[in-house]
Design an enzyme around this catalytic site. Structure first.
Site, PDB file in Angstrom:
ATOM      1  N   GLU A 153      38.243  45.732  39.152  1.00 56.79           N
ATOM      2  CA  GLU A 153      39.721  45.122  39.404  1.00 56.79           C
ATOM      3  C   GLU A 153      40.510  45.272  38.090  1.00 56.79           C
ATOM      4  O   GLU A 153      40.132  44.842  37.035  1.00 56.79           O
ATOM      5  CB  GLU A 153      39.187  43.760  39.778  1.00 56.79           C
ATOM      6  CG  GLU A 153      40.541  42.816  39.792  1.00 56.79           C
ATOM      7  CD  GLU A 153      40.171  41.388  40.256  1.00 56.79           C
ATOM      8  OE1 GLU A 153      39.030  40.927  39.837  1.00 56.79           O
ATOM      9  OE2 GLU A 153      41.241  40.674  40.594  1.00 56.79           O
ATOM     10  N   GLU A 159      44.968  38.875  30.722  1.00 59.65           N
ATOM     11  CA  GLU A 159      43.447  38.825  30.605  1.00 59.65           C
ATOM     12  C   GLU A 159      42.863  40.153  30.026  1.00 59.65           C
ATOM     13  O   GLU A 159      41.463  39.994  29.851  1.00 59.65           O
ATOM     14  CB  GLU A 159      43.018  38.533  32.262  1.00 59.65           C
ATOM     15  CG  GLU A 159      43.389  37.441  32.806  1.00 59.65           C
ATOM     16  CD  GLU A 159      43.119  37.410  34.050  1.00 59.65           C
ATOM     17  OE1 GLU A 159      41.978  37.441  34.434  1.00 59.65           O
ATOM     18  OE2 GLU A 159      43.692  36.341  34.954  1.00 59.65           O
ATOM     19  N   ASP A 186      44.271  42.757  43.531  1.00 59.20           N
ATOM     20  CA  ASP A 186      44.655  41.381  43.406  1.00 59.20           C
ATOM     21  C   ASP A 186      45.961  41.090  43.356  1.00 59.20           C
ATOM     22  O   ASP A 186      46.660  41.553  42.458  1.00 59.20           O
ATOM     23  CB  ASP A 186      43.946  40.924  42.320  1.00 59.20           C
ATOM     24  CG  ASP A 186      44.086  39.190  42.119  1.00 59.20           C
ATOM     25  OD1 ASP A 186      45.074  38.779  42.409  1.00 59.20           O
ATOM     26  OD2 ASP A 186      42.987  38.794  41.694  1.00 59.20           O
ATOM     27  N   HIS A 189      47.791  39.280  40.263  1.00 62.44           N
ATOM     28  CA  HIS A 189      47.615  40.333  38.902  1.00 62.44           C
ATOM     29  C   HIS A 189      49.051  41.447  39.502  1.00 62.44           C
ATOM     30  O   HIS A 189      49.656  41.991  38.419  1.00 62.44           O
ATOM     31  CB  HIS A 189      46.330  41.178  38.714  1.00 62.44           C
ATOM     32  CG  HIS A 189      45.221  40.146  38.304  1.00 62.44           C
ATOM     33  ND1 HIS A 189      45.367  39.202  37.366  1.00 62.44           N
ATOM     34  CD2 HIS A 189      44.087  40.139  38.960  1.00 62.44           C
ATOM     35  CE1 HIS A 189      44.114  38.752  37.297  1.00 62.44           C
ATOM     36  NE2 HIS A 189      43.531  39.090  38.156  1.00 62.44           N
ATOM     37  N   HIS A 212      42.457  40.592  46.691  1.00 61.73           N
ATOM     38  CA  HIS A 212      42.566  39.256  46.597  1.00 61.73           C
ATOM     39  C   HIS A 212      43.809  38.818  46.935  1.00 61.73           C
ATOM     40  O   HIS A 212      44.951  39.335  46.583  1.00 61.73           O
ATOM     41  CB  HIS A 212      42.190  38.934  44.985  1.00 61.73           C
ATOM     42  CG  HIS A 212      40.808  38.833  44.587  1.00 61.73           C
ATOM     43  ND1 HIS A 212      40.262  39.018  43.442  1.00 61.73           N
ATOM     44  CD2 HIS A 212      39.843  38.775  45.737  1.00 61.73           C
ATOM     45  CE1 HIS A 212      39.008  39.152  43.562  1.00 61.73           C
ATOM     46  NE2 HIS A 212      38.669  38.671  44.820  1.00 61.73           N
ATOM     47  N   ARG A 218      49.451  32.062  42.032  1.00 59.96           N
ATOM     48  CA  ARG A 218      48.305  32.159  42.349  1.00 59.96           C
ATOM     49  C   ARG A 218      47.570  30.883  43.332  1.00 59.96           C
ATOM     50  O   ARG A 218      46.552  30.312  43.252  1.00 59.96           O
ATOM     51  CB  ARG A 218      47.199  31.976  41.052  1.00 59.96           C
ATOM     52  CG  ARG A 218      45.964  32.989  41.010  1.00 59.96           C
ATOM     53  CD  ARG A 218      45.366  33.280  39.652  1.00 59.96           C
ATOM     54  NE  ARG A 218      44.380  34.351  40.098  1.00 59.96           N
ATOM     55  CZ  ARG A 218      43.796  34.747  39.240  1.00 59.96           C
ATOM     56  NH1 ARG A 218      43.476  34.262  37.906  1.00 59.96           N
ATOM     57  NH2 ARG A 218      42.930  36.044  39.264  1.00 59.96           N
ATOM     58  N   GLU A 247      41.677  34.385  46.622  1.00 61.44           N
ATOM     59  CA  GLU A 247      41.011  34.066  45.213  1.00 61.44           C
ATOM     60  C   GLU A 247      42.409  33.222  44.591  1.00 61.44           C
ATOM     61  O   GLU A 247      43.159  33.752  44.075  1.00 61.44           O
ATOM     62  CB  GLU A 247      40.767  35.051  44.342  1.00 61.44           C
ATOM     63  CG  GLU A 247      40.265  34.847  42.911  1.00 61.44           C
ATOM     64  CD  GLU A 247      39.911  35.850  42.066  1.00 61.44           C
ATOM     65  OE1 GLU A 247      38.962  36.157  41.967  1.00 61.44           O
ATOM     66  OE2 GLU A 247      40.942  36.713  41.621  1.00 61.44           O
TER      67      GLU A 247
HETATM   68  C1  LER Z   1      38.792  37.823  39.140  1.00 61.23           C
HETATM   69  O1  LER Z   1      38.823  38.501  40.652  1.00 61.23           O
HETATM   70  C2  LER Z   1      40.023  37.691  38.858  1.00 61.23           C
HETATM   71  O2  LER Z   1      41.142  38.005  39.339  1.00 61.23           O
HETATM   72  C3  LER Z   1      40.334  37.238  37.454  1.00 61.23           C
HETATM   73  O3  LER Z   1      41.581  37.283  37.044  1.00 61.23           O
HETATM   74  C4  LER Z   1      39.486  36.021  37.434  1.00 61.23           C
HETATM   75  O4  LER Z   1      39.918  35.168  36.147  1.00 61.23           O
HETATM   76 MN    MN Z   2      40.937  38.788  41.517  1.00 59.11          MN
END
Ligand code: LER
Ligand code: MN
Length: 270
Positions: A153, A159, A186, A189, A212, A218, A247
């Site tokens: 991912e 992060e 995701d 992100h 995701h 989020r 998520e």
């Molecule tokens: C994990 O799937 C993710 O997206 C991270 O940002 C979790 O903090």
């Molecule tokens: Mn994620």
């Protein structure tokens, strides 16, 4: 496309973006009642959940396990695949390897998100990427033997400083010499990092193995400002047939986020 929702059973990270947090059976029952196809599990370790019980719940509630998250290895035990200490990197590989076994019993891939870590201060980027490549290659081979894919991912810049966008992650993936790794798209992100989420899906669609499903803030899709129409069109156009898993934060409550998610899934993908 198949719908899924996250269940986290790790008390140390109660503020994270997972929908259900409490009891495993209650959460599976709620997911089933709302019509989800599957749940994605975030557990403290590979042995934190009894697999016989999970199998029984999966069968009686007709819910699959679509993926298992490995991030507890970092948040609980401080392990990553790019730690400067080789002993810690080996423990990270061992932790993920056990999670691959756990997931494979349910035909569910393990996800490597925060376990990728960061390029450590004072370490050359090429050195840390070499560590990541070695670890991921071992794990992709292990997953292949177990008959499952490994999911990597790309995370946003707040992060990780490894790869934040698909173009960079794909270029790196191409150097690994395995086709057993797929990428996780995701949408949270991607909203931060990609110039265009739909264009990225068109361009790198064949690499996407899991999604995701999260809005710009989020929260559940529809509770932020991500425009789903072109994203849904792009996923349909690449014939994405995997899971779309929420998520997201349990905002304003787990139940409301779950209901909002299944409504959004049915709006865009049914
Ligand atoms: C994990 O799937 C993710 O997206 C991270 O940002 C979790 O903090
Ligand atoms: Mn994620």
């Amino acid at each position: 496309m198949k719908s899924a929702i996250t269940i986290a059973l790790v008390p140390q990270i109660k503020s994270g973006p997972w929908v259900f947090w409490e009891n495993l059976e209650d959460s599976i029952a709620k997911a089933s009642a709302l019509g989800f196809d599957a749940v994605e599990l975030f557990t403290a370790s590979a042995t934190a959940v009894d697999t016989t019980l999970l199998q029984q719940l999966s069968e009686s509630y007709r819910i699959r396990i679509c993926a298992v998250g490995t991030g507890a290895g970092k948040v609980v035990q401080g392990l990553t695949l790019t730690d400067p200490n080789a002993v810690v990197r080996d423990r990270a590989i061992a932790f993920i390897s056990e999670m691959i076994d756990f997931g494979a019993a349910f035909n569910a891939p393990a996800i490597i998100g925060s376990m990728q870590g960061n390029i450590p201060q004072g370490i050359e980027r090429t050195t840390a990427l070499q560590w990541l490549s070695e670890g991921i290659s071992i794990l992709a081979g292990k997953a292949e033997k177990k008959g499952v894919r490994l999911i990597y991912e790309p995370l946003n810049r707040y992060e990780t400083n490894i790869f934040n966008c698909f173009a960079d992650a794909v270029a790196w993936l191409e150097t690994l010499g395995t086709n057993n790794i797929q990428l996780l798209a995701d949408l949270f992100h991607m909203n931060i990092e990609e110039a265009s989420i739909p264009e990225t899906i068109y361009q790198y669609g064949s690499y996407i193995g899991h999604i995701h499903f999260a809005d710009s803030n989020r929260r559940a899709i529809g509770m932020g400002h991500t425009s789903m129409s072109d994203i849904a069109k792009a996923l349909q156009s690449i014939s994405y047939s995997g899971y779309i898993s929420a998520e997201v934060f349990p905002w304003p409550s787990s139940d409301a986020a779950a209901k909002q998610t299944i409504n959004a899934f049915n709006t865009w993908f049914k």
